[in-house]
Write a protein that holds these residues in place. Structure first.
Motif, short mmCIF file in Angstrom:
data_model
loop_
_atom_site.label_atom_id
_atom_site.label_comp_id
_atom_site.label_asym_id
_atom_site.label_seq_id
_atom_site.Cartn_x
_atom_site.Cartn_y
_atom_site.Cartn_z
N ILE A 64 42.97 48.47 51.32
CA ILE A 64 43.31 47.04 51.38
C ILE A 64 42.80 46.38 50.11
CG2 ILE A 64 43.10 44.89 52.67
CD1 ILE A 64 44.49 47.03 54.29
N THR A 65 43.63 45.57 49.46
CA THR A 65 43.19 44.78 48.32
C THR A 65 43.54 43.32 48.55
OG1 THR A 65 45.27 45.21 47.14
CG2 THR A 65 43.43 46.69 46.68
N VAL A 66 42.82 42.42 47.87
CA VAL A 66 43.05 40.98 48.00
C VAL A 66 43.14 40.35 46.62
CG1 VAL A 66 41.88 40.84 50.24
CG2 VAL A 66 40.57 40.49 48.14
N ASP A 67 43.72 39.16 46.57
CA ASP A 67 43.82 38.47 45.29
C ASP A 67 42.62 37.56 45.04
OD1 ASP A 67 44.41 36.48 47.13
OD2 ASP A 67 45.95 35.53 45.89
N ASP A 68 41.78 37.36 46.07
CA ASP A 68 40.60 36.50 45.92
C ASP A 68 39.52 37.01 46.86
OD1 ASP A 68 38.75 34.55 45.52
OD2 ASP A 68 40.02 32.86 46.09
N ALA A 69 38.46 37.58 46.29
CA ALA A 69 37.38 38.14 47.12
C ALA A 69 36.31 37.12 47.47
CB ALA A 69 36.74 39.32 46.40
N THR A 70 36.37 35.93 46.87
CA THR A 70 35.39 34.89 47.15
C THR A 70 36.09 33.56 47.40
OG1 THR A 70 35.11 34.50 44.77
CG2 THR A 70 33.55 36.02 45.83
N PRO A 71 36.91 33.46 48.44
CA PRO A 71 37.66 32.23 48.70
C PRO A 71 36.77 31.15 49.31
CG PRO A 71 38.04 33.77 50.45
CD PRO A 71 37.18 34.50 49.45
N THR A 72 37.32 29.95 49.34
CA THR A 72 36.70 28.82 50.04
C THR A 72 37.46 28.59 51.32
OG1 THR A 72 36.03 27.81 47.94
CG2 THR A 72 36.12 26.37 49.85
N VAL A 73 36.76 28.13 52.35
CA VAL A 73 37.43 27.82 53.61
C VAL A 73 38.62 26.90 53.33
CG1 VAL A 73 37.19 26.65 55.83
CG2 VAL A 73 35.39 28.17 55.03
N GLY A 74 39.76 27.25 53.87
CA GLY A 74 40.99 26.50 53.61
C GLY A 74 41.90 27.15 52.59
N ASP A 75 41.36 28.10 51.80
CA ASP A 75 42.18 28.81 50.80
C ASP A 75 43.10 29.82 51.49
OD1 ASP A 75 40.96 27.44 48.80
OD2 ASP A 75 39.72 29.10 48.08
N THR A 76 44.20 30.13 50.81
CA THR A 76 45.11 31.17 51.28
C THR A 76 44.86 32.43 50.47
OG1 THR A 76 46.82 29.59 51.94
CG2 THR A 76 47.53 31.85 51.55
N VAL A 77 44.64 33.55 51.16
CA VAL A 77 44.35 34.83 50.52
C VAL A 77 45.54 35.76 50.69
CG1 VAL A 77 42.83 36.85 50.50
CG2 VAL A 77 41.87 34.58 50.93
N THR A 78 46.00 36.36 49.61
CA THR A 78 47.08 37.34 49.66
C THR A 78 46.47 38.74 49.81
OG1 THR A 78 48.53 35.98 48.27
CG2 THR A 78 49.05 38.34 48.44
N VAL A 79 46.95 39.46 50.83
CA VAL A 79 46.41 40.77 51.17
C VAL A 79 47.49 41.84 50.93
CG1 VAL A 79 45.43 42.20 53.02
CG2 VAL A 79 44.90 39.76 52.90
N THR A 80 47.11 42.94 50.31
CA THR A 80 48.02 44.06 50.11
C THR A 80 47.47 45.30 50.82
OG1 THR A 80 48.72 43.22 47.94
CG2 THR A 80 49.15 45.54 48.41
N TYR A 81 48.27 45.83 51.72
CA TYR A 81 47.93 47.02 52.50
C TYR A 81 48.73 48.18 51.90
CZ TYR A 81 47.84 49.95 56.85
OH TYR A 81 47.71 50.95 57.78
#
Length: 441
Positions: A64-81
């Motif tokens: 699993i990878t993400v585009d943001d490993a340190t987001p803020t509450v309310g942010d949208t994170v894109t996940v790649t499986y």
């Protein structure tokens, strides 16, 4: 990591500050970036009945990878499986041609935020020989961070749909869920948070098929619009539902637009980030039969990665005189950023520097290094590069350049900066070096 993935890359460059008439060289060091864990887990795969073979219990390798490993509450994170090695293989003796496989799946969230995230991939694959192993494939989806803390991501069930001669599915489920954690992100607290969330009954379907959409934490009694999304734009596929006294709802949306990439739900008739949820990934499987005596021609644009290179590994700053001090100046080795992901995510290039160490333990504080960034965009690039603000770099770091999020981002960019190290007047003579670390996310 596409996708995209925002993929973190660190590059270290030694800044040889020629303090007080003596110069010092250095070499580029490239520390290895922390990569998400590639995990193995037991999987139960059920071949299509037409194959006439029993279920397969095997091992899936995935990450699993993400585009943001340190987001803020309310942010949208894109996940790649990414399924690196599927447990299933081509169940029939017939060779399968390229670009007939459509994968969908789930990612399990744990820790500070729990639930299942729907992910989907494009119809893209290399040819598969009869009874041969299925190739690696990737699926993406997004979720909104609703709580601060560590959030774990584990690969979940997935399905391989093949569209060749017949429409067939090979569902694979995790034998002992959840699978091992592949990635962990750390979310920090934000302001008022939108906790609305949706999930889909299925991640794909034929044109016009209904998908069940369930939602939680909407306003009690609110009229909720269900809508298809094609990238950042809504399609004409819409339906309505009503939230109950607890803010939950369940409705059905018929999805006909073949360009659909996701489903959203929101209160009222117009999308709002504050009162909406999604998109949850969804794929419309084109099963339209071909006319007689015709051939279907398929092509695709393959997404690349976010990467950076630099023109050199050493910067020689001009010498200053003992007793006078002043600015030791030079120019950053040009950095080239290539964003070939083709998604909605922008990027940010930041830098931080260590103290400059010299003879006998002498040092020049990291805060004394300043820069004036410059950024150029190659003609034809969808995104526009933005230079960071002039000022101190320091150990806390500063932004060198960035490109904003958008409906479609990407391009090639050159990043430079004028460097100046403010050397105190009576700094002991000798050579001083500091390490500037650049991070692209």
């Amino acid at each position: 990591m596409g996708s995209g993935t925002r993929r973190r890359r660190r590059w270290a460059a030694f800044l040889g500050a020629a303090a007080l008439s003596v110069t010092a060289g250095g070499a580029l060091a490239c520390p290895a970036s922390a990569e998400p864990a590639q995990v193995d887990f037991g999987t139960h795969c059920v071949p299509p009945p037409i194959a006439g073979i029993p279920a397969i219990d095997g091992t899936t390798t995935a990450k699993i990878t993400v585009d943001d490993a340190t987001p803020t509450v309310g942010d949208t994170v894109t996940v790649t499986y990414t399924v690196v090695k599927p447990a299933a293989s081509n169940p029939v003796d017939i060779d399968l041609p390229a670009d007939i496989m459509t994968p969908t799946g789930k990612v399990a969230l744990g820790g500070a935020q729990t639930g299942d995230l729907t992910v989907a991939g494009p119809k893209k694959n290399d040819p598969v020989p009869g009874k041969g192993a299925f190739p690696s494939f990737s699926m993406t989806g997004t979720f909104t961070v609703t709580a601060p803390g560590a959030i774990t991501l584990s690969p979940g069930d997935y399905n391989i749909h093949t569209s060749y001669l017949l429409e067939l599915d090979t569902p694979c489920t995790v034998i002992t869920p959840p699978a091992p954690v592949s990635e962990t992100i750390t979310a920090t607290g934000g302001g008022q948070t939108n906790h609305r969330a949706i999930s889909l009954g299925s991640a794909s379907g034929s044109p016009g098929a209904g998908v069940t959409v369930t939602g939680t934490d909407f306003a009690p009694g609110a009229a909720v619009t269900l809508a298809g999304r094609a990238g950042a734009a809504e399609t004409a596929d819409k339906a309505t539902a009503t939230a109950d006294a607890q803010g939950s709802f369940s409705g059905s949306l018929a999805v006909s637009d073949k360009a659909t990439t996701g489903v959203v739900a929101y209160e009222g008739s117009v999308w709002s980030d504050d009162k909406g949820a999604g998109p949850a990934a969804y794929v419309v499987i084109d099963d339209t039969p071909l006319p007689a005596d015709s051939q279907k021609l398929n092509s695709s644009v393959k997404a690349g990665t976010l990467s950076m290179t630099q023109a050199g590994d050493t910067v020689e700053l001009a010498a200053v005189d003992y007793g006078k001090g002043g600015f030791s100046r030079g120019s950053l080795q040009t950095v080239t950023v290539k964003d070939f992901r083709g998604g909605p995510a922008g990027w940010s290039l930041t830098g931080k520097v260590t103290d400059f160490t010299g003879p006998g333990g002498a040092k020049i504080d990291a805060a004394k290094l300043g820069w004036t960034p410059v950024c150029g965009t190659k003609a034809g690039s969808p995104s526009t590069c933005r230079a960071g603000s002039p000022g101190s770099v320091g150990s806390a770091g500063a932004t060198l350049a960035s490109a904003p999020n958008g409906a479609l981002t990407g391009g090639e960019f050159t990043v430079d900066a004028r460097l100046s190290l403010n050397v105190p007047a009576f700094t002991p003579p000798g050579s001083y070096s500091g390490v500037l670390t650049l991070t692209l996310t």
